[in-house]
Design a protein around this motif. Structure first.
Motif, PDB file in Angstrom:
ATOM      1  N   LEU A 160       0.860  -1.178   0.000  1.00 41.76           N
ATOM      2  CA  LEU A 160       0.000   0.000   0.000  1.00 41.76           C
ATOM      3  C   LEU A 160       0.895   1.226   0.000  1.00 41.76           C
ATOM      4  N   HIS A 161       0.715   2.100  -0.984  1.00 37.16           N
ATOM      5  CA  HIS A 161       1.541   3.304  -1.088  1.00 37.16           C
ATOM      6  C   HIS A 161       0.693   4.528  -0.797  1.00 37.16           C
ATOM      7  N   ILE A 162       1.121   5.335   0.155  1.00 39.81           N
ATOM      8  CA  ILE A 162       0.477   6.613   0.457  1.00 39.81           C
ATOM      9  C   ILE A 162       1.466   7.715   0.103  1.00 39.81           C
ATOM     10  N   ALA A 163       1.096   8.542  -0.850  1.00 39.35           N
ATOM     11  CA  ALA A 163       1.996   9.581  -1.340  1.00 39.35           C
ATOM     12  C   ALA A 163       1.786  10.882  -0.572  1.00 39.35           C
ATOM     13  N   PRO A 164       2.834  11.692  -0.448  1.00 37.15           N
ATOM     14  CA  PRO A 164       2.676  12.997   0.195  1.00 37.15           C
ATOM     15  C   PRO A 164       1.845  13.923  -0.681  1.00 37.15           C
ATOM     16  N   SER A 165       1.235  14.911  -0.071  1.00 37.57           N
ATOM     17  CA  SER A 165       0.451  15.876  -0.836  1.00 37.57           C
ATOM     18  C   SER A 165       1.385  16.705  -1.714  1.00 37.57           C
ATOM     19  N   GLY A 166       0.896  17.069  -2.907  1.00 32.99           N
ATOM     20  CA  GLY A 166       1.709  17.894  -3.791  1.00 32.99           C
ATOM     21  C   GLY A 166       2.551  17.060  -4.726  1.00 32.99           C
ATOM     22  N   ARG A 181       0.844  12.409   4.174  1.00 37.12           N
ATOM     23  CA  ARG A 181       0.416  13.521   3.320  1.00 37.12           C
ATOM     24  C   ARG A 181       0.892  14.870   3.852  1.00 37.12           C
ATOM     25  N   GLU A 182       0.754  15.073   5.158  1.00 32.75           N
ATOM     26  CA  GLU A 182       1.018  16.396   5.723  1.00 32.75           C
ATOM     27  C   GLU A 182       2.479  16.652   6.038  1.00 32.75           C
ATOM     28  N   MET A 183       3.264  15.582   6.221  1.00 33.42           N
ATOM     29  CA  MET A 183       4.679  15.763   6.531  1.00 33.42           C
ATOM     30  C   MET A 183       5.569  15.537   5.312  1.00 33.42           C
ATOM     31  N   GLY A 184       4.960  15.291   4.159  1.00 32.69           N
ATOM     32  CA  GLY A 184       5.699  15.242   2.914  1.00 32.69           C
ATOM     33  C   GLY A 184       6.610  14.042   2.750  1.00 32.69           C
TER      34      GLY A 184
END
Length: 252
Positions: free
Chosen positions: A159-165, A209-212
């Motif tokens: 499962l991959h969760i990417a940072p926002s942006g 997401r929030e910590m990039g």
């Protein structure tokens, strides 16, 4: 080999006295004094015990054993059935938890790094007993490429969760096998590009997401197959025991 001698050999290799754990490390259930056949596996499940009985093993060596802090103390139900099976068949149970995670040669973290081509640089917690590590890839790669590498190495899609942006390239990585998802904040505070662990929590999504920072959840069992397998191979090579690794399928 005598069962207490085997415990001494394992303790010398893994140094459990150096780390505070959530369970006893070493010989957890005593069986036959003479050990010739050893079955290894990630968790001392009933399926692993049944296999050990079937092949006439004298000992089972696992990463996840018994007698965890906070668990019910009574030997009944599932716990009772497992322990009765061991005692009835005179099988020793050896368990090594955090000492196997952190061992620099045979440990789960070390073996995962080798599988994924990560050069180990140190412990995220800043000391040799850190259960979370950090390191660097030989060359930067996209998150899609790293996801494919993990999938190929562990035979399961993470499962991959990417940072926002922006979907930034990945050079530096932190990791902790098993249930180490909450080290993601420490990894992000170190400025790492990605963090890999076994399990994932609801809060992990927002942290990534929030910590990039990229997060990859690759499975608790899948990330911890390789330390116990390597430990068994070492026992067979260095001490002449008949050792069989058994991988009991677990999707988690």
């Amino acid at each position: 080999m005598n069962n207490l001698k085997l415990e001494a050999v394992l303790n010398e290799k893994l140094s459990p006295q150096l780390i505070k754990d959530y369970c006893p490390n070493g010989l957890q259930v005593e069986g036959s004094r003479d050990i010739k056949k050893v079955v290894t596996g990630v968790t001392a499940s009933q399926a692993l015990i049944d296999h050990a009985i079937e092949v006439g093993a004298d000992a089972i060596l696992v990463h996840h054993g018994y007698f965890w802090k906070g668990e019910p103390e009574a030997i009944r139900g599932m716990k009772g059935r497992r322990i009765r099976s061991l005692v009835k068949n005179d099988i020793n149970l050896f368990g090594y938890h955090l000492p196997l995670d952190i061992h620099p040669e045979l440990g789960n973290n070390a073996r995962l790094a080798k599988l994924l081509g990560i050069e180990v640089e140190g412990g995220l917690e800043g000391h040799p007993q850190s259960v979370a590590m950090y390191g660097r890839l030989s060359a930067p790669m996209s998150s899609q490429a790293l996801s494919q590498r993990i999938s190929k190495a562990l035979q399961r899609e993470p499962l991959h969760i990417a940072p926002s942006g922006e979907d930034k390239m990945i050079s530096t990585i932190g990791w902790c096998t098993g249930g180490g998802q909450d080290y993601i904040e420490l990894a992000a505070s170190h400025g790492l590009d990605a963090f890999i662990s076994g399990e994932v929590s609801e809060r992990t999504t927002y942290t990534a997401r929030e910590m990039g920072i990229h997060y990859f959840s690759a499975g608790h069992h899948a990330t911890e197959r390789y330390g116990i397998e390597a430990l068994g191979e070492w026992l067979a090579k260095e001490h002449g025991l008949d050792v069989e690794f058994v991988d009991i399928d677990n999707p988690v």
